[in-house]
Write an enzyme that holds these catalytic residues in place. Structure first.
Site, short mmCIF file in Angstrom:
data_model
loop_
_atom_site.label_atom_id
_atom_site.label_comp_id
_atom_site.label_asym_id
_atom_site.label_seq_id
_atom_site.Cartn_x
_atom_site.Cartn_y
_atom_site.Cartn_z
N CYS A 173 -3.22 12.90 14.06
CA CYS A 173 -3.79 11.72 14.12
C CYS A 173 -3.68 10.96 15.33
O CYS A 173 -2.63 11.23 16.07
CB CYS A 173 -3.23 11.15 12.69
SG CYS A 173 -1.59 10.45 12.89
N ARG A 218 2.38 14.58 13.78
CA ARG A 218 2.80 14.37 12.33
C ARG A 218 2.82 15.60 11.47
O ARG A 218 1.87 15.75 10.41
CB ARG A 218 2.00 13.21 11.65
CG ARG A 218 1.94 11.83 12.35
CD ARG A 218 1.23 10.81 11.83
NE ARG A 218 1.91 9.89 10.56
CZ ARG A 218 1.48 9.02 9.99
NH1 ARG A 218 0.16 8.66 10.30
NH2 ARG A 218 1.86 8.61 8.75
N ARG A 257 -8.20 -0.22 5.52
CA ARG A 257 -7.50 0.78 4.96
C ARG A 257 -6.28 -0.01 4.13
O ARG A 257 -5.61 0.67 3.40
CB ARG A 257 -6.94 2.09 5.78
CG ARG A 257 -8.13 2.90 6.17
CD ARG A 257 -7.37 4.02 7.03
NE ARG A 257 -6.44 4.71 6.26
CZ ARG A 257 -5.42 5.41 7.02
NH1 ARG A 257 -5.34 5.71 8.25
NH2 ARG A 257 -4.25 5.87 6.24
N ASP A 277 5.87 0.36 11.82
CA ASP A 277 4.67 -0.13 11.54
C ASP A 277 4.50 -1.77 11.79
O ASP A 277 3.53 -2.59 11.56
CB ASP A 277 4.29 -0.11 9.88
CG ASP A 277 3.98 1.38 9.35
OD1 ASP A 277 3.73 2.21 10.20
OD2 ASP A 277 3.92 1.74 8.29
N LYS A 288 0.91 -1.35 0.04
CA LYS A 288 0.03 0.12 -0.01
C LYS A 288 0.87 1.26 0.03
O LYS A 288 0.57 2.32 -0.75
CB LYS A 288 -0.79 -0.09 1.23
CG LYS A 288 -1.74 1.35 1.47
CD LYS A 288 -2.24 1.35 3.02
CE LYS A 288 -1.40 1.78 4.11
NZ LYS A 288 -1.33 3.35 4.36
N ASN A 289 1.72 1.08 0.82
CA ASN A 289 2.63 2.57 0.87
C ASN A 289 3.64 2.87 -0.38
O ASN A 289 4.20 3.74 -0.41
CB ASN A 289 3.38 2.34 2.27
CG ASN A 289 2.68 2.70 3.52
OD1 ASN A 289 1.65 3.08 3.44
ND2 ASN A 289 3.40 2.54 4.69
C1 UD1 Z 1 5.03 7.07 6.25
C2 UD1 Z 1 4.21 5.61 6.16
C3 UD1 Z 1 3.77 5.09 7.56
C4 UD1 Z 1 4.84 4.77 8.40
C5 UD1 Z 1 5.85 6.01 8.43
C6 UD1 Z 1 7.23 5.97 9.04
C7 UD1 Z 1 3.07 6.00 3.83
C8 UD1 Z 1 1.83 6.30 3.15
N1 UD1 Z 1 3.06 5.98 5.26
O1 UD1 Z 1 4.24 7.76 7.01
O2 UD1 Z 1 3.07 3.86 7.25
O3 UD1 Z 1 4.55 4.50 9.84
O4 UD1 Z 1 6.07 6.45 7.04
O5 UD1 Z 1 7.86 4.73 8.62
O6 UD1 Z 1 4.28 5.69 3.36
N2 UD1 Z 1 7.80 14.39 10.42
C9 UD1 Z 1 8.20 15.78 10.68
N3 UD1 Z 1 7.89 16.69 9.60
C10 UD1 Z 1 7.59 16.28 8.31
C11 UD1 Z 1 7.48 14.90 8.13
C12 UD1 Z 1 7.42 13.99 9.20
O7 UD1 Z 1 8.56 16.14 11.88
O8 UD1 Z 1 7.32 17.14 7.74
C13 UD1 Z 1 8.11 13.47 11.35
C14 UD1 Z 1 6.74 12.71 11.80
O9 UD1 Z 1 5.95 13.25 12.66
C15 UD1 Z 1 7.26 11.40 12.41
C16 UD1 Z 1 8.65 11.29 11.68
O10 UD1 Z 1 8.94 12.43 10.79
O11 UD1 Z 1 7.72 11.63 13.78
C17 UD1 Z 1 8.61 10.19 10.51
O12 UD1 Z 1 7.46 10.12 9.70
P1 UD1 Z 1 7.07 10.01 8.08
O13 UD1 Z 1 8.31 9.24 7.92
O14 UD1 Z 1 7.02 11.36 7.52
O15 UD1 Z 1 5.81 9.34 8.09
P2 UD1 Z 1 4.75 9.41 6.92
O16 UD1 Z 1 5.65 9.73 5.55
O17 UD1 Z 1 3.81 10.08 7.23
#
Ligand code: UD1
Length: 418
Positions: A117, A122, A398, A306, A22-23
């Site tokens: 969330c 996030r 999902r 995950d 999915k991701n």
């Molecule tokens: C993706 C995955 C999710 C997984 C996560 C971590 C998808 C659709 N989802 O989520 O299943 O749990 O990676 O492996 O691929 N952060 C910031 N600023 C930002 C972006 C992120 O501070 O602009 C922080 C987040 O709050 C979190 C960390 O970075 O603490 C990692 O998050 P991130 O890798 O961005 O998660 P997603 O990409 O949303």
């Protein structure tokens, strides 16, 4: 609303086929916004988030088809809207992925900010910082980020936290920027490389994906392509944990063991017998006793956040105490509270959960707070005495394709209640 009932006590045995990731499929679908030509995808999981993405793209004017056989055709020749509305983004945070491609190809986008969330704050500040570095003006108004530019320009972008969708968003944006973009401290997840492979098939010039430094030479236009989505390492890991916790013997096919090194190594430490057969198959044999082993979630290639909830379900059956440290998200232990209601001995201190094993779980009505939490409660239910009823199954839908059918075929006593 659907629920899932599972009666504990079955020992899982047999073969399970893993679906597409999915991701990986989500950014792959969104990448179709970068070209007017058709993008054909295979091995998509037919799950809710994929259908939400189809709807999001359709509402923008993309001709988007997704079929249950895992194929999809997407053609963004007549994009009529450059907006991702709140109603979409609030159900699926990954909708933020449209921002980079829209700004790169059309010079403009309006995307709702996702907000908090169930698993933490996030933020998307790094997505915006990167686009600004590439010359886009990003303004937050009425809960939306409005980004605009004449044309994105290559830039050096250092992300101070490893972000998966942030890396994907900026990599897509950089493909059509003028000049070279360097993404430093980039995410190395296999899903990022899958997207890079797709983008290269579309004509993008990308190097270094799978490492911490990705280099993208922008091109003037991309073209259509056909691409196969990688297997879902988290779905495969979930079934591996299910085999382990029930002391079962399960063959997991159509997966990519090379993407699961940390997960498999961790399961081996708990005493599982794991055999990798060729490039696509794993056999997991659970054994008694399940050894309690600490783990810390980390960006890839570390142990995936995950998989943390599913691993916790396994540790409730361990022979001692295990400390599970969640280093990616600040609030990702909601499933622990439900496991405690089932009789587990778990203490949470900040980002650490101490799980004392050796307790028999008893079935209960439990509430799923997010996608992986739902899966972990099913795993706990598989070893609990009596019936466990998992509510809010829409979280599960999902990201897992017919998980209850796959588990039933392995011998689980499980059903969906409509
Ligand atoms: C993706 C995955 C999710 C997984 C996560 C971590 C998808 C659709 N989802 O989520 O299943 O749990 O990676 O492996 O691929 N952060 C910031 N600023 C930002 C972006 C992120 O501070 O602009 C922080 C987040 O709050 C979190 C960390 O970075 O603490 C990692 O998050 P991130 O890798 O961005 O998660 P997603 O990409 O949303």
């Amino acid at each position: 609303m659907d629920k899932i009932r599972v009666r504990g006590g079955s020992v899982l045995a047999g073969t399970v086929e893993i679906s597409g990731a999915k991701n990986a499929a989500l950014p792959d679908m969104v990448a179709s916004l970068l070209t007017a030509e058709p993008v054909h995808l295979r091995n998509l999981p037919y799950v809710r988030d994929i259908l939400t993405t189809r709807r999001l793209l359709s509402e923008m004017g993309v001709e988007a088809e997704v079929r249950e056989d895992g194929t999809s055709s997407l053609k963004a020749a007549n994009v009529t809207s450059l907006e991702a509305p709140y109603e979409m983004v609030k159900t699926m945070r990954a909708s933020i992925l449209v921002l980079g491609p829209l700004v790169a190809r059309f010079g403009r986008a309006r995307v709702s900010l996702p907000g908090g969330c169930a698993i933490g704050a996030r933020p998307v500040n790094l997505h915006l910082m990167g686009l600004e570095k590439m010359g886009a003006a990003c303004e937050v108004m009425h809960g939306y980020v409005e980004a605009s530019t004449r044309r994105l320009c290559g830039a050096y972008i250092l992300m101070d936290i490893v972000t998966v969708t942030g890396t994907e968003n900026l990599m897509m944006a950089a493909t059509l920027a003028k000049g070279e973009t360097v993404l430093d401290n980039a995410a190395c997840e296999p899903e990022v490389s899958d997207l890079a492979n797709l983008l290269r098939s579309m004509g993008a010039r990308i190097e270094g994906d799978g490492t911490r430094t990705i280099r993208v030479q922008g091109v003037d236009a991309l073209h259509g392509c056909a691409h196969r989505v990688i297997p879902d390492r988290i779905e495969a890991g979930t079934f591996a944990a299910a085999a382990a916790v029930t002391r079962g013997n399960v063959e997991i096919t159509h997966c990519q063991p090379a993407h699961m090194v940390a997960i498999l190594e961790q399961l081996r430490r708990t005493g599982c017998n794991i055999e990798v057969r060729g490039d696509e198959t794993i056999r997991v044999q659970g054994r008694d006793p399940i050894k309690s082993q600490d783990v810390t979630t980390l960006p890839y290639p570390g142990f995936a956040t995950d998989m943390q909830a599913q691993y916790m379900a396994l540790m409730t059956q361990g022979d001692g105490a295990a400390v599970i440290t969640e280093s990616i998200f600040e609030n990702r232990f909601m499933h622990a509270l439900e496991m405690i209601r089932m009789g587990a001995d778990i203490t949470i201190v900040g980002r650490r959960a101490v799980v004392k094993g050796g307790r028999s779980l008893t079935g209960a009505k439990v509430l799923a707070s997010d996608l992986r939490a739902s899966a972990s409660l099913i795993l706990a239910g598989l070893v609990a005495k009596g019936d466990t009823v998992v509510d809010r199954v829409y979280h599960l839908d999902r990201g897992y394709y017919r998980i209850e059918e796959k588990l039933r075929r392995l011998g689980a006593d499980i059903e969906r209640i409509h």
